[in-house]
Design a protein around this motif. Structure first.
Motif: not given
Length: 590
Positions: A445-447, A454-456, A584-585
């Motif tokens: 996950y990336r903030r 955003r999620i992978y 990603g999300f």
């Protein structure tokens, strides 16, 4: 060194010249002692009751053919801070070099059994007399009438029983430095001093420490003493103390003790070194005590409250600080609470005893660098909660956590990852059941700003190189950045929050999400995020042989609950494919 001539009762000073043989007096101070200034003015000291101790000590010295004596009340000019500092830092050596140390037990009547008399004497309760018993090779005890009633080493067994000091040390078979720091501090735990600073200053010689005196600093003196020990030694038993009642009520404390009394139960606590290579390094920093190359035990968390669905996954950190040399030979550990990136606070609980068998079976976590908090005064619950602001919870009963990065931000007890900077990669390696087969996934996950992520998700078997790169062991402080990941493995950034998995010709969609969730810490609620995974088996709709068959969740659009690992609030996925233009999300507001 300033000595009294036993024949003339006048001072003589020795600097570069070799010291002559001398006798030292050990006693408890009264209200009418003779000082250095008094000795220089005969009309002042002749009428004082303390002068009788000086004359009697000189008489004993002459009877032993010793020409000089040293007495702490009058041989130190206490009006000079420089001389006082030098004397206190040298006192252990001065007693050690004496031909004999004479102990005057002013409150012991003649004819009383020595063991009983010394056990109930005031002398045995004073802090300064501890080194006066240990340092000299030969000690003679005299009662209130100045009659010989005991000796060291002859009566070492009696003295050991009364003081809890090992008999081998009193016999001269061992040096004090051969005992752990916790053991040496336990010898002083039942002793008192007139000034609180002297609780620390009287231990300089026994602990082989030298440092300046700062009268007026109060209990900070004992803390400074421990900090000085940490600079000189890696003896981890310095952490093997019991919290006070006030600290227990507080719930947490620093890793340094408030006074020697905290070591009262450490008489048999020895240094624990599981291997010769395990010698942790201590460094005092502005974040606390930094330890390098250590490992924690991770023990199942036991609460008084009924266990929730995820309680069995939680672990508490236990750091081994020694073992008992007698009885069960149990290992001793302190329980810790992680409050920030590689930052730990001690729980104010008694030392945890762990048997040898239990010790071998416990999970261990290697930590390259961490910090122990030493001062808890600025740490109230609001401050502790600040460390958990916008944290991420990962607590899914059907899934096991195999690895996480950055490891310094992960807390095993609360199963959370602390708030990450936007440039750092947060990743979890999870293993769970998909179609009856244990399968591993990497969730990243990336903030993106304060409130968006955003999620992978990647199936590990299909991305072995990327997974190995993400979770490889890195040097302390070397954490994975999104920029580096994008350069070395750009395919990771092309993934989405869904991935397709085929198990025995059955197709599944695994979806990751990070919805907001109210999390409870320290009796307070904080809004964070909770990682959730959904596994959906996809069945063909219509003719199984038709081209371009549409995949929908099994059971007429309903999720197959056998593979579901989240609560009902997780959104159902009706179509497993996402456009490549939407990796990603999508940004998820809090």
């Amino acid at each position: 060194m300033r000595l009294i001539n036993a024949n003339t009762l006048r001072f003589e000073e020795f600097f570069e010249k070799p010291l002559p043989p001398y006798l030292v007096l050990s006693h408890t101070w009264g209200e009418d002692e003779v000082t250095f200034r008094d000795m220089q003015q005969p009309h002042l000291h002749l009428g004082k009751s303390g002068y009788a101790k000086i004359t009697q000590t000189c008489r004993l010295a002459r009877s032993k053919a010793i020409d000089y004596v040293w007495i702490d009340t009058c041989c130190i000019d206490k009006t000079s801070s420089a001389e006082l500092t030098e004397s206190i830092n040298s006192m252990f050596q001065w007693y050690q070099r004496a031909v004999v140390c004479v102990v005057h037990l002013a409150d012991m009547e003649s004819g009383v059994d020595f063991g009983t008399g010394v056990r109930f004497s005031r002398w045995i309760t004073r802090g300064w007399t501890l080194q006066e018993l240990i340092a000299p090779k030969r000690v003679e005890f005299y009662d209130s009438k100045w009659k010989l009633c005991g000796q060291k080493p002859r009566d070492s067994d009696v003295l050991s029983a009364a003081t809890k000091i090992p008999e081998d040390l009193l016999l001269g078979n061992h040096r004090s430095s051969e005992y752990s720091v916790a053991q040496r501090l336990s010898w002083a735990s039942s002793r008192t001093t007139t000034r609180v600073e002297d609780e620390a200053y009287c231990l300089f010689g026994i602990l082989e420490v030298n440092m300046p005196l700062i009268y007026g600093e109060g209990k900070m003196a004992f803390r400074r003493l421990q900090e000085e020990l940490i600079k000189r030694s890696n003896d981890i038993t310095i952490f093997a103390w019991q919290p006070t009642r006030e600290e227990v009520q507080e719930g947490h404390c620093g890793v340094l003790a408030a006074s020697p009394q905290a070591f009262a139960l450490c008489e048999h606590v020895c240094v624990w070194r599981p291997s010769t290579s395990h010698n942790p390094q201590f460094v005092l920093t502005n974040r606390g005590i930094q330890l390098q190359d250590i490992f924690f035990h991770r023990m199942p968390l036991k609460n008084d409250q009924p266990a929730g669905a995820n309680e069995s996954l939680k672990r508490e950190y236990v750091f081994m600080v020694g073992f008992l040399s007698r009885g069960s030979g149990a290992y001793l550990g302190i329980q810790l609470r992680k409050i920030g990136e590689s930052l730990f606070l001690r729980k104010s609980r008694p030392l945890k005893m762990i048997s040898g068998t239990e010790n071998k079976s416990l999970l261990k976590t290697d930590i390259a660098t961490c910090h122990f908090v030493t001062d808890t005064r600025p740490l109230d619950n609001d401050t502790l909660l600040a460390f958990r602001k916008r944290c991420t919870e990962v607590s899914i009963p059907e899934w096991s956590m195999k690895h996480t990065i950055p490891s310094g931000y992960w807390d095993d007890q609360d199963m959370i990852q602390f708030h990450l900077p936007t440039y750092l990669v947060g990743a979890f390696l999870l293993e769970g059941d998909v179609g009856g087969k244990r399968t591993r996934f990497t969730v990243l996950y990336r903030r993106e700003g304060e409130d968006q992520v955003r999620i992978y998700i990647l199936e590990t078997a299909k991305h072995t190189a990327a997974t190995a790169y993400i979770f490889r062991r890195r040097a302390p402080g070397d954490m994975l950045h999104w920029e580096d990941l994008g350069l070395d493995h750009p395919q990771v950034l092309e993934a989405s929050n869904q991935t397709q998995v085929v198990i025995d010709r059955r197709q599944f969609t695994v979806t990751a999400g990070l919805p907001s969730k109210a999390l409870d810490f320290f009796g307070r609620t904080k809004i964070g995020r909770s990682l959730q995974l959904e596994v959906v088996e996809n069945r063909p709709k219509g003719d199984p042989g038709a081209k371009g068959r549409e995949l929908v969740p099994y059971g007429q659009g309903r999720t197959n609950r056998r593979h579901r690992s989240t609560d009902e609030s997780f959104p159902r996925i009706a179509n497993t494919s996402l456009p490549r233009s939407r990796p990603g999300f999508q940004s998820i507001p809090s």
